[in-house]
Design an enzyme around this catalytic site. Sequence first.
Site, PDB file in Angstrom:
ATOM      1  N   GLY A  40       0.850  -1.193   0.000  1.00 50.19           N
ATOM      2  CA  GLY A  40       0.000   0.000   0.000  1.00 50.19           C
ATOM      3  C   GLY A  40       0.881   1.236   0.000  1.00 50.19           C
ATOM      4  CB  SER A  52       5.761  -4.189  -2.991  1.00 50.72           C
ATOM      5  OG  SER A  52       4.795  -4.372  -1.987  1.00 50.72           O
ATOM      6  N   GLY A 109       2.147   5.569   4.337  1.00 53.55           N
ATOM      7  CA  GLY A 109       1.145   6.208   5.203  1.00 53.55           C
ATOM      8  C   GLY A 109      -0.214   5.530   5.169  1.00 53.55           C
ATOM      9  CB  SER A 110      -1.700   2.815   3.130  1.00 51.33           C
ATOM     10  OG  SER A 110      -0.669   1.861   3.192  1.00 51.33           O
ATOM     11  N   GLY A 111      -0.864   2.614   6.345  1.00 52.25           N
ATOM     12  CA  GLY A 111      -1.075   1.944   7.639  1.00 52.25           C
ATOM     13  C   GLY A 111      -0.438   0.570   7.761  1.00 52.25           C
TER      14      GLY A 111
HETATM   15  P1  ADP Z   1       2.967   2.803   6.298  1.00 52.10           P
HETATM   16  O1  ADP Z   1       3.716   1.760   7.087  1.00 52.10           O
HETATM   17  O2  ADP Z   1       1.971   2.208   5.356  1.00 52.10           O
HETATM   18  O3  ADP Z   1       3.860   3.805   5.628  1.00 52.10           O
HETATM   19  P2  ADP Z   1       2.288   3.836   8.875  1.00 52.10           P
HETATM   20  O4  ADP Z   1       1.680   2.667   9.598  1.00 52.10           O
HETATM   21  O5  ADP Z   1       3.702   4.179   9.177  1.00 52.10           O
HETATM   22  O6  ADP Z   1       2.070   3.637   7.304  1.00 52.10           O
HETATM   23  O7  ADP Z   1       1.412   5.138   9.131  1.00 52.10           O
HETATM   24  C1  ADP Z   1       0.006   5.132   9.072  1.00 52.10           C
HETATM   25  C2  ADP Z   1      -0.527   6.331   9.857  1.00 52.10           C
HETATM   26  O8  ADP Z   1      -1.944   6.384   9.689  1.00 52.10           O
HETATM   27  C3  ADP Z   1      -0.248   6.230  11.335  1.00 52.10           C
HETATM   28  O9  ADP Z   1       0.051   7.515  11.822  1.00 52.10           O
HETATM   29  C4  ADP Z   1      -1.568   5.709  11.888  1.00 52.10           C
HETATM   30  O10 ADP Z   1      -1.776   6.110  13.226  1.00 52.10           O
HETATM   31  C5  ADP Z   1      -2.574   6.380  10.961  1.00 52.10           C
HETATM   32  N1  ADP Z   1      -3.859   5.667  10.817  1.00 52.10           N
HETATM   33  C6  ADP Z   1      -5.089   6.250  10.905  1.00 52.10           C
HETATM   34  N2  ADP Z   1      -6.063   5.346  10.737  1.00 52.10           N
HETATM   35  C7  ADP Z   1      -5.466   4.148  10.528  1.00 52.10           C
HETATM   36  C8  ADP Z   1      -5.966   2.831  10.277  1.00 52.10           C
HETATM   37  N3  ADP Z   1      -7.272   2.558  10.219  1.00 52.10           N
HETATM   38  N4  ADP Z   1      -5.056   1.840  10.094  1.00 52.10           N
HETATM   39  C9  ADP Z   1      -3.724   2.104  10.131  1.00 52.10           C
HETATM   40  N5  ADP Z   1      -3.184   3.337  10.357  1.00 52.10           N
HETATM   41  C10 ADP Z   1      -4.043   4.350  10.563  1.00 52.10           C
END
Ligand code: ADP
Length: 202
Positions: free
Chosen positions: A34, A108, A37-39
């Site tokens: 993803g 990816s 910032g997707s989570g």
């Molecule tokens: P990635 O690893 O995909 O780059 P991160 O996990 O580092 O993303 O960051 C995701 C951000 O989005 C975090 O600050 C998290 O708190 C926020 N967020 C908000 N809602 C959600 C959700 N439903 N699931 C995951 N993260 C979330």
Amino acid sequence: METQSSGNDPGGPIRHEDRSQLLGQNGLVVWFTGLSGSGKTTIAQEVERMLFSRGRLSYILDGDALRQGLNAGLGFSEEDRTENIRRAAHVARLFQDAGIIALACFISPRIAMRDMARQIVSPARFLEVYVKAGLETCMARDPKGQYRQALEGKIRDYTGLSREQSYEIPLQPDLELDTEQRTAAECARMVVDEIFKNEPPR
Ligand code: ADP
């Protein structure tokens, strides 16, 4: 010196099946894909906690962390991104072979990269999890401040922002998590349910 054989000693080279029996799990690769910032990391951390509390061993392989060590020296060209994923998939495969549930968090962005990872690991032990969030949402979250830096021109070719570096949405993921609709804990629970379909009960 002869050592006393324990009840676990299979009496030959230790195989995957022996390790699985010892750990009580087969090992699996959960591949989170993803936008930044997707989570992916947030959900993987929650999954790890949930698995840990149920006596299952998992380990997070994080794209950013790998780029500081094993993959230091690789950049963000198409070729280097593919090599980054190739190495990561091989590491994930080793974890799976060890009997561990590898939680691999890598943007990816290309379908072909994810297919390559699936083939390297083994399709039977690979779950593709699409962590879904729109670009605007990811930019608003901007957990690492990288979108801001990219918009300021300090990072080039950031995935999702440049035309050359688009993100190819998975067509048939094993699981899709809409992080705009569900909390991280809800998403993690869905992943854990899926993992338990693939891991034998104790
Ligand atoms: P990635 O690893 O995909 O780059 P991160 O996990 O580092 O993303 O960051 C995701 C951000 O989005 C975090 O600050 C998290 O708190 C926020 N967020 C908000 N809602 C959600 C959700 N439903 N699931 C995951 N993260 C979330």
